[in-house]
Design a protein around this motif. Sequence first.
Motif, PDB file in Angstrom:
ATOM      1  N   GLU A 106      41.143  37.930  58.479  1.00  0.00           N
ATOM      2  CA  GLU A 106      40.820  36.885  57.499  1.00  0.00           C
ATOM      3  C   GLU A 106      40.557  35.540  58.197  1.00  0.00           C
ATOM      4  OE1 GLU A 106      40.133  38.160  54.855  1.00  0.00           O
ATOM      5  OE2 GLU A 106      41.669  39.483  54.012  1.00  0.00           O
TER       6      GLU A 106
ATOM      7  N   GLU B 219      42.758  40.973  47.137  1.00  0.00           N
ATOM      8  CA  GLU B 219      41.506  41.530  47.663  1.00  0.00           C
ATOM      9  C   GLU B 219      40.486  41.720  46.540  1.00  0.00           C
ATOM     10  OE1 GLU B 219      40.632  41.884  50.765  1.00  0.00           O
ATOM     11  OE2 GLU B 219      42.571  41.272  51.574  1.00  0.00           O
TER      12      GLU B 219
ATOM     13  N   GLU C 253      36.483  43.121  51.761  1.00  0.00           N
ATOM     14  CA  GLU C 253      37.551  43.049  50.749  1.00  0.00           C
ATOM     15  C   GLU C 253      37.839  44.446  50.193  1.00  0.00           C
ATOM     16  OE1 GLU C 253      38.726  40.416  51.200  1.00  0.00           O
ATOM     17  OE2 GLU C 253      37.228  38.835  51.323  1.00  0.00           O
TER      18      GLU C 253
ATOM     19  N   HIS D 223      39.840  46.279  52.829  1.00  0.00           N
ATOM     20  CA  HIS D 223      41.209  45.752  52.884  1.00  0.00           C
ATOM     21  C   HIS D 223      42.032  46.263  51.688  1.00  0.00           C
ATOM     22  CE1 HIS D 223      39.887  42.061  55.492  1.00  0.00           C
ATOM     23  NE2 HIS D 223      39.791  43.213  56.124  1.00  0.00           N
TER      24      HIS D 223
HETATM   25 FE   LIG Z   1      40.296  40.490  52.791  1.00  0.00          FE
END
Ligand SMILES: [Fe+2]
Lengths: 91, 197
Positions: free
Chosen positions: B65, B136, B166, B169
């Motif tokens: 990130e 996320e 995202e 993740h």
């Molecule tokens: Fe992320």
Amino acid sequence: MSRDDLLRKISALDFYIIDLGLYLNTHPNDKEALTKYNESVRQVNSLKKEFTQSYGMLLANSSESRHPWQWIEGPWPWQKSFNFELKEDMD
Amino acid sequence: MWVYDKKLEYPIKIRKPDPRMAKLIITQYGGPDGELAASLRYLSQRFTMITPQAKATLNDIGTEELAHLEMIGTMVKQLTRGASYDEIKNSGLDAYYVDHDRGIYPVSASGVPFTAAYIQSKGDPRTDLYEDMAAEQKARSTYEYLINMADDPDVIEPLRFLREREIVHFQRFGESLRYVQEFLDSKKYSFPSPKKS
Ligand SMILES: [Fe+2]
């Protein structure tokens, strides 16, 4: 290899390594992914060596510098001129 | 500790200044679902995370990130570079301009400065991982809204890359939660243990 071609290859491999690393964190027994990870790390390390010798330092505190101190050489990654064009035919 | 890698995770080369897009994209720098909040959230939560899989996941996604924060700052920088006073006035970036000129400052698209109130670090590994999965999804939605507001491929491509991260993740946090849940179930142990009355 030109600077941009080399940086494009290094960036693609480093991204592959980041993504495989995240996958391996939750799939630590996946041998196939582990082999790909190790192969990619070996490959990118030799490309990074080549980049550093011809075009300057890439990773803080791990590549050697010529005189004068090369770390301060621009452009920096946030500058447009640092970055390469993405190629459509990349695999 | 961290070591600086002198390149972006994904290249950014924006040829046309667009202060209107800069005013929107800054929200992923310092806004409620932005990359600063994401990195701070995961890197703080990792100190109390359990199971090897979930610890590594928080550590490494928190680190990634930070690379995304750098990409967003880069986009805002390149979008404002060379913009004229008239362009800044007409784009609505004028309010930001009087406070920061072209400096990169963590605010949301609506101008609210970054606050740690955007994140939580609850000490309960399940609670934290549920928060991370929601975070996320919120970041993914934001990237979709930003893509809807953009028309330049130089801007859309990095936004699409960030949106896809995202999704990955979210997947990894979901897997981590399963490891944590299994571990807690196997121990027949509740953490933190509720106070008996
Ligand atoms: Fe992320």
